[in-house]
Scaffold this active site. Structure first.
Site, mmCIF file in Angstrom:
data_model
loop_
_atom_site.group_PDB
_atom_site.id
_atom_site.type_symbol
_atom_site.label_atom_id
_atom_site.label_comp_id
_atom_site.label_asym_id
_atom_site.label_seq_id
_atom_site.Cartn_x
_atom_site.Cartn_y
_atom_site.Cartn_z
ATOM 1 C CD1 TRP A 16 -2.670 -1.599 0.259
ATOM 2 C CD2 TRP A 16 -2.059 -2.018 2.371
ATOM 3 N NE1 TRP A 16 -3.401 -2.679 0.683
ATOM 4 C CE2 TRP A 16 -3.037 -2.972 1.986
ATOM 5 C CE3 TRP A 16 -1.536 -2.089 3.665
ATOM 6 C CZ2 TRP A 16 -3.498 -3.971 2.825
ATOM 7 C CZ3 TRP A 16 -1.985 -3.093 4.507
ATOM 8 C CH2 TRP A 16 -2.960 -4.016 4.080
ATOM 9 C CB ILE A 30 2.740 0.368 4.647
ATOM 10 C CG1 ILE A 30 1.716 0.840 5.692
ATOM 11 C CG2 ILE A 30 3.725 -0.609 5.266
ATOM 12 C CD1 ILE A 30 0.803 -0.246 6.222
ATOM 13 C CB CYS A 31 4.438 -1.575 0.563
ATOM 14 S SG CYS A 31 3.843 -2.762 1.778
ATOM 15 C CG LEU A 32 5.030 4.467 -2.789
ATOM 16 C CD1 LEU A 32 6.083 3.970 -3.762
ATOM 17 C CD2 LEU A 32 3.834 5.050 -3.548
ATOM 18 N N PRO A 62 10.116 2.626 1.711
ATOM 19 C CG PRO A 62 9.600 1.360 -0.189
ATOM 20 C CD PRO A 62 9.121 1.672 1.195
#
Length: 220
Positions: free
Chosen positions: A119, A122-124, A127
């Site tokens: 998502w 979070i995941c974008l 990083p």
């Protein structure tokens, strides 16, 4: 007054195929089940279009998943773009903490890091924020990413922008890679991507091609 960042302005701020590397993160079934910021079919269309554009322009592309044995394999339409590539399966939520992913990216020698993920918050964001702080020129493809709510997606984009990440959409990314329609080889390849994933632009292009074909057949 804050000094302008020269990396974020001028012609060199635009993407080229030669300086780009793309990382596609966690486009998996589990992530799609709680995707509420966008219509899921739109994200599928956009991320697959982005992947096909990257392949057409020879942009190195890294696929990665998180605990795929529980969250599911990367969606088939995306894996089909790179059938020979096995996605890097992680336990880290933050992709940029996974040495396997970072090492692959570093080996490309490119510094313009393009990310899309599920998502967004979070995941974008994780990083993107870390990589930006480490000196990478990071671009977040917002319409090939999505969050658990529209608010979550939008707040994540704002947070990333605050640390210097550049938001971009997949068609804008592809247009910067193309840059000049006189580059006929990639223009033809990009045209094929637009026909399949370009929405209204694809419809218009199909009509134009139909007109041209009709004129050629009639000798006009």
């Amino acid at each position: 007054m804050t000094a302008s960042n020269p990396a974020k302005g001028g012609l060199n701020a635009l993407l080229t195929p030669e300086d780009s590397v793309l990382v596609l993160i966690d486009h998996q079934p589990y992530q799609f089940t709680n995707l509420n910021s966008h219509e899921p079919t739109m994200i599928v269309n956009n991320v697959v279009g982005l992947a096909k554009a990257a392949k057409a322009f020879g942009v190195p592309t890294v696929l990665t998943t998180v605990i795929e044995e529980r969250g599911g394999y990367i969606i088939k339409s995306l894996q089909d773009v790179f059938p020979e590539q096995k996605p890097i399966n992680r336990t880290f939520i933050n992709t940029w903490e996974d040495k396997n992913v970072v090492d692959v990216v570093k080996k490309t020698g490119r510094k313009k890091l393009i990310l899309a993920a599920l998502w967004t918050e979070i995941c974008l964001a994780m990083p993107a924020i870390q990589a930006a702080g480490e000196g990478w020129d990071v671009y977040a493809v917002t319409d090939a990413s999505g969050g658990v709510s529209l608010e979550a997606h939008e707040m994540a984009v704002l947070r990333m922008v605050q640390v210097g990440v550049t938001p971009i959409t997949w068609l804008a990314d592809a247009a910067e890679w193309q840059r000049d329609w006189a580059r006929e080889q990639t223009a033809q390849a990009l045209g094929g991507v637009l026909l399949e994933h370009g929405g209204g632009s694809g419809v218009a292009l199909a009509w134009e091609l139909q007109l041209l074909a009709g004129r050629a057949a009639s000798g006009g």
